[in-house]
Design an enzyme around this catalytic site. Structure first.
Site, mmCIF file in Angstrom:
data_model
loop_
_atom_site.group_PDB
_atom_site.id
_atom_site.type_symbol
_atom_site.label_atom_id
_atom_site.label_comp_id
_atom_site.label_asym_id
_atom_site.label_seq_id
_atom_site.Cartn_x
_atom_site.Cartn_y
_atom_site.Cartn_z
ATOM 1 N N ASP A 57 1.413 -5.199 -4.768
ATOM 2 C CA ASP A 57 1.755 -5.942 -5.523
ATOM 3 C C ASP A 57 2.993 -5.221 -6.324
ATOM 4 O O ASP A 57 3.997 -5.961 -6.455
ATOM 5 C CB ASP A 57 1.048 -6.607 -6.604
ATOM 6 C CG ASP A 57 0.438 -7.781 -6.144
ATOM 7 O OD1 ASP A 57 0.460 -8.084 -4.936
ATOM 8 O OD2 ASP A 57 -0.457 -8.563 -7.007
ATOM 9 N N ASN A 64 1.876 -12.391 -1.648
ATOM 10 C CA ASN A 64 1.147 -13.387 -2.398
ATOM 11 C C ASN A 64 1.080 -12.745 -3.699
ATOM 12 O O ASN A 64 0.157 -12.838 -4.512
ATOM 13 C CB ASN A 64 -0.145 -13.410 -1.736
ATOM 14 C CG ASN A 64 -0.958 -14.651 -2.117
ATOM 15 O OD1 ASN A 64 -0.344 -15.682 -2.995
ATOM 16 N ND2 ASN A 64 -2.326 -14.556 -2.339
ATOM 17 N N ASP A 80 -9.135 -12.923 -14.398
ATOM 18 C CA ASP A 80 -9.336 -11.884 -13.159
ATOM 19 C C ASP A 80 -10.787 -11.225 -13.407
ATOM 20 O O ASP A 80 -11.121 -10.655 -12.458
ATOM 21 C CB ASP A 80 -8.294 -10.759 -13.353
ATOM 22 C CG ASP A 80 -6.857 -11.554 -13.006
ATOM 23 O OD1 ASP A 80 -6.693 -12.457 -12.171
ATOM 24 O OD2 ASP A 80 -5.884 -10.660 -13.420
ATOM 25 N N GLU A 100 -5.126 -15.988 -5.976
ATOM 26 C CA GLU A 100 -4.859 -15.801 -4.418
ATOM 27 C C GLU A 100 -5.645 -16.451 -3.762
ATOM 28 O O GLU A 100 -5.365 -16.800 -2.393
ATOM 29 C CB GLU A 100 -5.308 -14.181 -4.377
ATOM 30 C CG GLU A 100 -4.231 -13.281 -4.997
ATOM 31 C CD GLU A 100 -4.194 -12.972 -6.331
ATOM 32 O OE1 GLU A 100 -3.580 -12.079 -6.672
ATOM 33 O OE2 GLU A 100 -4.878 -13.592 -7.138
ATOM 34 N N HIS A 107 -8.220 -9.867 -3.180
ATOM 35 C CA HIS A 107 -8.878 -8.399 -3.626
ATOM 36 C C HIS A 107 -9.772 -8.462 -4.570
ATOM 37 O O HIS A 107 -10.883 -7.648 -4.598
ATOM 38 C CB HIS A 107 -7.726 -7.468 -4.282
ATOM 39 C CG HIS A 107 -6.719 -8.400 -5.643
ATOM 40 N ND1 HIS A 107 -6.559 -7.364 -6.443
ATOM 41 C CD2 HIS A 107 -6.515 -9.643 -5.516
ATOM 42 C CE1 HIS A 107 -5.784 -8.176 -7.233
ATOM 43 N NE2 HIS A 107 -5.690 -9.564 -6.964
ATOM 44 N N ARG A 108 -9.928 -9.538 -5.425
ATOM 45 C CA ARG A 108 -10.980 -9.590 -6.620
ATOM 46 C C ARG A 108 -12.126 -9.885 -5.946
ATOM 47 O O ARG A 108 -13.235 -9.663 -6.555
ATOM 48 C CB ARG A 108 -10.332 -10.265 -7.883
ATOM 49 C CG ARG A 108 -9.090 -9.589 -8.310
ATOM 50 C CD ARG A 108 -9.028 -9.582 -9.693
ATOM 51 N NE ARG A 108 -8.008 -9.203 -10.343
ATOM 52 C CZ ARG A 108 -7.688 -7.996 -10.518
ATOM 53 N NH1 ARG A 108 -8.470 -6.985 -10.230
ATOM 54 N NH2 ARG A 108 -6.351 -7.630 -10.804
ATOM 55 N N LYS A 152 -4.060 -4.620 -2.496
ATOM 56 C CA LYS A 152 -3.031 -5.588 -3.448
ATOM 57 C C LYS A 152 -2.846 -4.885 -4.774
ATOM 58 O O LYS A 152 -1.817 -4.861 -5.488
ATOM 59 C CB LYS A 152 -3.425 -7.001 -3.571
ATOM 60 C CG LYS A 152 -2.539 -7.870 -4.482
ATOM 61 C CD LYS A 152 -3.156 -9.288 -4.265
ATOM 62 C CE LYS A 152 -2.579 -10.414 -5.307
ATOM 63 N NZ LYS A 152 -1.123 -10.222 -5.043
#
Length: 427
Positions: free
Chosen positions: A47, A90, A310, A338, A385-386, A411
């Site tokens: 990112d 993204n 997040d 995302e 990613h999360r 990311k």
């Protein structure tokens, strides 16, 4: 794919990379500043690479050869027309921030991204910029990227952000507003979700020399004209990244110290800690950092995570190991991340045997002590990613948890698996 090895307990001290949110905000402020800036402890990830490459395309000299100290030569707000398209993958934060940065320039700016980015809304930001006399269009007339901006600077004056559902719209406008031709005023209609991210933006702006007049209860901001000033800026460790290590302590009954997230923190995600305390964890501030000590049994709670989207997946995974019901509310905005994180988290928890209810703006997890009803599964990450990092935590307690598409952590946390393995003693 990566298989997570369960552990009996944990006792570890870890460091996390620099905050992604702070790194991206500091990059924008440093790029627009007069003079040079040094960013200490920044996050190098997919990112932030997209953000830096876009700034270079706009004429900003960014030197990241030293991973611990980036050198940014600000241009005082002068933005150059790029030679080609600006591709941002993204990266939702960069897409929103750089849309406003591009408006400061003169010429044509075409901002594109991944297939998922073309589904992520940006129309409220476009409408607010139009109120500042910016010519901006969604190529497909969908209110989503790709975007074309025929830039001729930002006029300033009064504009309205039609909704505050993404704090990134507001942060984007605030960051560029000092460079408007006349003093900028901004009204936000509707509730501002993820408000701590806006407070973070205001703090970064103040650190670089611009103080905003804000009336938060009226959702009104007056931004004086001025220029950011180059400076040396230290970036906190990432609280979102820390959440996975604190969660590991919570579900294993272990002890994990994160060494480089300060108290107090500019990051709203650090407010996960009081929620962990309500679930039964002990929180200690030590000379080594912030420690979370997991209890013998976690307890379900009800909480509003509108300001902390997040770390909502992290909390949801923890809740599956808590005795009783956990209700996570005010999270409709997870659907435009995302991936549709609300549905994705529900789907993957159910895959592991959890009893979970999904509603438009909340999820309800009926947990069992120590995750007694859970079993291993192959977890889909949806290129998010999360999702990968939060579900990795479950594998520390439940055998057979396999994370598919694990490389998506690049990311925001490129060496996550190495640090996670060191914490667990499996590397």
């Amino acid at each position: 794919m990566i298989t997570i090895t369960p552990v009996h307990t944990l006792d570890a001290v870890v460091q996390v990379p620099g905050s992604k949110s702070l790194t991206q905000r500091a990059l924008i402020a440093a790029a627009l500043a007069e003079g040079s800036s040094r960013l200490l402890g920044p996050l190098a990830s997919d990112d932030t690479r997209y953000t830096m490459e876009a700034l270079r395309a706009m004429g900003i000299d960014c030197d990241d050869r030293d991973p611990d100290c980036w050198q940014i030569q600000g241009t005082g707000g002068r933005i150059t027309e790029p030679m080609g398209n600006i591709f941002l993958g993204n990266n939702g934060t960069a897409t929103r921030f750089l849309t406003s940065v591009a408006a400061l320039g003169h010429g044509r700016f075409h901002i594109t991204g991944s297939e998922r980015m073309a589904q992520r809304p940006i129309l409220p930001l476009m409408e607010a910029l139009r109120g500042w006399q910016v010519t901006i269009d969604s190529d497909g007339d969908t209110g989503c990227p790709p975007l074309t901006i025929q830039a001729s600077g930002v006029a300033g004056g009064r504009t309205v952000l039609p909704e505050g559902k993404s704090s990134q719209y507001l942060s984007s406008l605030l960051l560029v507003a000092p460079y408007a031709a006349t003093t900028a005023e901004l009204e936000v209609r509707g509730a501002i979700l993820s408000r701590p991210y806006v407070e973070m933006t205001l703090a970064v702006m103040a650190d670089f020399g611009i103080r905003v007049e804000a009336a938060p209860t009226q959702n009104f901001f007056r931004i004086p004209r001025g220029r950011y000033q180059g400076r040396t800026y230290a970036i906190e460790g990432d609280a979102s990244g820390a959440s996975y290590f604190w969660a590991a302590a919570a579900i294993t009954g272990g002890r994990v110290v994160v060494a480089n997230v300060p108290v107090p923190s500019l990051q709203g995600d650090a407010k996960l800690l009081p929620y962990l305390a309500r679930m039964g964890c002990r929180i200690e501030q030590t000379g080594a950092g912030i420690a979370v000590i997991g209890p013998e049994a976690l307890a379900g709670i009800e909480l509003d995570m509108g300001d902390m989207p997040d770390v909502a997946p992290t909390l949801a995974v923890i809740a599956a190991f808590a005795e009783g019901t956990t209700v996570i509310t005010n999270i409709a905005h997870l659907r435009v991340k995302e991936c549709d994180r609300l549905s994705a988290v529900v789907s993957e928890l159910r895959k592991m045997g959890a009893e979970v209810e999904e509603e438009p703006a909340r999820m309800i997890i009926h947990g069992k002590k120590s995750g007694a009803n859970l079993h291993g599964a192959t977890i889909a990450t949806y290129d998010d990613h999360r999702m990968a990092m939060s579900f990795a935590v479950a594998g520390l307690r439940i055998p057979g948890v396999i994370i598919a598409g694990e490389q998506c952590v690049a990311k925001s946390f490129p060496d996550f698996w190495q640090r996670f393995g060191r914490m667990a003693g499996t590397e």
